[in-house]
Write an enzyme that holds these catalytic residues in place. Sequence first.
Site, PDB file in Angstrom:
ATOM      1  N   PHE A  56      14.268  -6.487  -6.230  1.00  0.00           N
ATOM      2  CA  PHE A  56      13.786  -6.286  -4.858  1.00  0.00           C
ATOM      3  C   PHE A  56      14.586  -7.070  -3.828  1.00  0.00           C
ATOM      4  O   PHE A  56      14.321  -6.982  -2.639  1.00  0.00           O
ATOM      5  CB  PHE A  56      12.300  -6.654  -4.759  1.00  0.00           C
ATOM      6  CG  PHE A  56      11.978  -8.067  -5.186  1.00  0.00           C
ATOM      7  CD1 PHE A  56      12.152  -9.131  -4.307  1.00  0.00           C
ATOM      8  CD2 PHE A  56      11.489  -8.338  -6.457  1.00  0.00           C
ATOM      9  CE1 PHE A  56      11.852 -10.428  -4.694  1.00  0.00           C
ATOM     10  CE2 PHE A  56      11.183  -9.629  -6.852  1.00  0.00           C
ATOM     11  CZ  PHE A  56      11.372 -10.687  -5.964  1.00  0.00           C
ATOM     12  N   ARG A  89      -1.616 -21.352   1.503  1.00  0.00           N
ATOM     13  CA  ARG A  89      -1.342 -20.179   0.647  1.00  0.00           C
ATOM     14  C   ARG A  89      -2.612 -19.338   0.466  1.00  0.00           C
ATOM     15  O   ARG A  89      -2.548 -18.127   0.339  1.00  0.00           O
ATOM     16  CB  ARG A  89      -0.791 -20.618  -0.710  1.00  0.00           C
ATOM     17  CG  ARG A  89       0.532 -21.380  -0.633  1.00  0.00           C
ATOM     18  CD  ARG A  89       1.716 -20.487  -0.388  1.00  0.00           C
ATOM     19  NE  ARG A  89       1.901 -19.481  -1.409  1.00  0.00           N
ATOM     20  CZ  ARG A  89       2.992 -18.718  -1.498  1.00  0.00           C
ATOM     21  NH1 ARG A  89       3.996 -18.849  -0.628  1.00  0.00           N
ATOM     22  NH2 ARG A  89       3.092 -17.811  -2.426  1.00  0.00           N
ATOM     23  N   THR A  95       0.666 -12.559  -3.140  1.00  0.00           N
ATOM     24  CA  THR A  95       1.928 -11.911  -2.741  1.00  0.00           C
ATOM     25  C   THR A  95       1.762 -10.389  -2.632  1.00  0.00           C
ATOM     26  O   THR A  95       2.296  -9.765  -1.719  1.00  0.00           O
ATOM     27  CB  THR A  95       3.023 -12.216  -3.794  1.00  0.00           C
ATOM     28  OG1 THR A  95       3.092 -13.626  -3.968  1.00  0.00           O
ATOM     29  CG2 THR A  95       4.375 -11.685  -3.350  1.00  0.00           C
ATOM     30  N   ARG A 106      -2.835 -11.348   4.009  1.00  0.00           N
ATOM     31  CA  ARG A 106      -2.234 -10.213   3.292  1.00  0.00           C
ATOM     32  C   ARG A 106      -3.292  -9.205   2.850  1.00  0.00           C
ATOM     33  O   ARG A 106      -3.037  -8.000   2.843  1.00  0.00           O
ATOM     34  CB  ARG A 106      -1.440 -10.722   2.093  1.00  0.00           C
ATOM     35  CG  ARG A 106      -0.116 -11.382   2.499  1.00  0.00           C
ATOM     36  CD  ARG A 106       0.487 -12.158   1.357  1.00  0.00           C
ATOM     37  NE  ARG A 106       1.833 -12.619   1.635  1.00  0.00           N
ATOM     38  CZ  ARG A 106       2.478 -13.493   0.860  1.00  0.00           C
ATOM     39  NH1 ARG A 106       1.890 -14.001  -0.209  1.00  0.00           N
ATOM     40  NH2 ARG A 106       3.707 -13.858   1.159  1.00  0.00           N
ATOM     41  N   HIS A 119       5.537 -15.055   5.256  1.00  0.00           N
ATOM     42  CA  HIS A 119       6.084 -15.969   4.259  1.00  0.00           C
ATOM     43  C   HIS A 119       5.449 -17.338   4.488  1.00  0.00           C
ATOM     44  O   HIS A 119       5.193 -17.715   5.629  1.00  0.00           O
ATOM     45  CB  HIS A 119       7.603 -16.104   4.423  1.00  0.00           C
ATOM     46  CG  HIS A 119       8.168 -17.303   3.721  1.00  0.00           C
ATOM     47  ND1 HIS A 119       8.473 -17.291   2.388  1.00  0.00           N
ATOM     48  CD2 HIS A 119       8.451 -18.556   4.166  1.00  0.00           C
ATOM     49  CE1 HIS A 119       8.928 -18.495   2.036  1.00  0.00           C
ATOM     50  NE2 HIS A 119       8.923 -19.271   3.110  1.00  0.00           N
TER      51      HIS A 119
HETATM   52  P1  ATP Z   1       6.878 -15.596   0.303  1.00  0.00           P
HETATM   53  O1  ATP Z   1       7.941 -16.427  -0.405  1.00  0.00           O
HETATM   54  O2  ATP Z   1       7.462 -14.514   1.194  1.00  0.00           O
HETATM   55  O3  ATP Z   1       5.824 -16.423   0.973  1.00  0.00           O
HETATM   56  P2  ATP Z   1       5.467 -15.337  -2.127  1.00  0.00           P
HETATM   57  O4  ATP Z   1       5.812 -16.773  -2.315  1.00  0.00           O
HETATM   58  O5  ATP Z   1       4.034 -14.960  -2.158  1.00  0.00           O
HETATM   59  O6  ATP Z   1       6.081 -14.770  -0.801  1.00  0.00           O
HETATM   60  P3  ATP Z   1       7.683 -14.653  -3.758  1.00  0.00           P
HETATM   61  O7  ATP Z   1       7.597 -14.432  -5.213  1.00  0.00           O
HETATM   62  O8  ATP Z   1       8.318 -15.912  -3.253  1.00  0.00           O
HETATM   63  O9  ATP Z   1       6.234 -14.452  -3.175  1.00  0.00           O
HETATM   64  O10 ATP Z   1       8.441 -13.390  -3.145  1.00  0.00           O
HETATM   65  C1  ATP Z   1       9.155 -13.474  -1.917  1.00  0.00           C
HETATM   66  C2  ATP Z   1       9.125 -12.107  -1.262  1.00  0.00           C
HETATM   67  O11 ATP Z   1       9.823 -11.186  -2.092  1.00  0.00           O
HETATM   68  C3  ATP Z   1       7.722 -11.526  -1.105  1.00  0.00           C
HETATM   69  O12 ATP Z   1       7.140 -11.891   0.124  1.00  0.00           O
HETATM   70  C4  ATP Z   1       7.969 -10.032  -1.186  1.00  0.00           C
HETATM   71  O13 ATP Z   1       8.318  -9.489   0.077  1.00  0.00           O
HETATM   72  C5  ATP Z   1       9.176  -9.932  -2.098  1.00  0.00           C
HETATM   73  N1  ATP Z   1       8.734  -9.631  -3.465  1.00  0.00           N
HETATM   74  C6  ATP Z   1       8.287 -10.495  -4.397  1.00  0.00           C
HETATM   75  N2  ATP Z   1       7.967  -9.875  -5.549  1.00  0.00           N
HETATM   76  C7  ATP Z   1       8.231  -8.566  -5.344  1.00  0.00           C
HETATM   77  C8  ATP Z   1       8.119  -7.389  -6.124  1.00  0.00           C
HETATM   78  N3  ATP Z   1       7.670  -7.431  -7.381  1.00  0.00           N
HETATM   79  N4  ATP Z   1       8.473  -6.195  -5.555  1.00  0.00           N
HETATM   80  C9  ATP Z   1       8.931  -6.123  -4.303  1.00  0.00           C
HETATM   81  N5  ATP Z   1       9.069  -7.201  -3.495  1.00  0.00           N
HETATM   82  C10 ATP Z   1       8.723  -8.405  -3.989  1.00  0.00           C
HETATM   83 MG    MG Z   2       7.774 -17.567  -2.135  1.00  0.00          MG
END
Ligand code: ATP
Ligand code: MG
Length: 145
Positions: A56, A89, A95, A106, A119
């Site tokens: 992604f 969070r 997420t 969210r 984010h």
């Molecule tokens: P953020 O870092 O944006 O606060 P998060 O910590 O909840 O989000 P992360 O795992 O860090 O989640 O993912 C960062 C970003 O990458 C997410 O906000 C999302 O837009 C994208 N993302 C994460 N996992 C997926 C996935 N499985 N499919 C598509 N996009 C994803």
């Molecule tokens: Mg993150």
Amino acid sequence: MKTLIIIRPDAVIRGLVGEIITRFEKHGIRIAGLKIMHLARKQAEELYKQHKGQPFYDRLIQNMTANPSVFVVLDTDVLDRESAIALVRKIIGDTDPAKAEMGTIRGDFGLRIDQNIIHASDSRESAEREIPLFFKKEELQTYKE
Ligand code: ATP
Ligand code: MG
């Protein structure tokens, strides 16, 4: 302690900036820094460098650079130090907007995981790395009790 949230382009376009900031203010969390900025590709890549190589990743960078985002440094000193990041969070929610509880940002407004609307730094270390990417020290405010 300070932590970073980014109100991502999709939320800015949809007019959710005020609503999102309000959620934190209602918890007594104060704004230490605030700006609107259209991220350059390099800045988005630096922010999300831990996701480089994920399927992604390219869409994530594309999404983050499509339109301006609103950057907010939150002053969490009113919260319990140990649980500040966890509470931020929690206000944001899971997420995946489909899994996020109703009542979270969210859960209430998110549509798709790949177009996440917000984010938040996920640890004290992430906050310490991410805040200086977007704010100079003199751009951050402190409050007296
Ligand atoms: P953020 O870092 O944006 O606060 P998060 O910590 O909840 O989000 P992360 O795992 O860090 O989640 O993912 C960062 C970003 O990458 C997410 O906000 C999302 O837009 C994208 N993302 C994460 N996992 C997926 C996935 N499985 N499919 C598509 N996009 C994803
Ligand atoms: Mg993150």
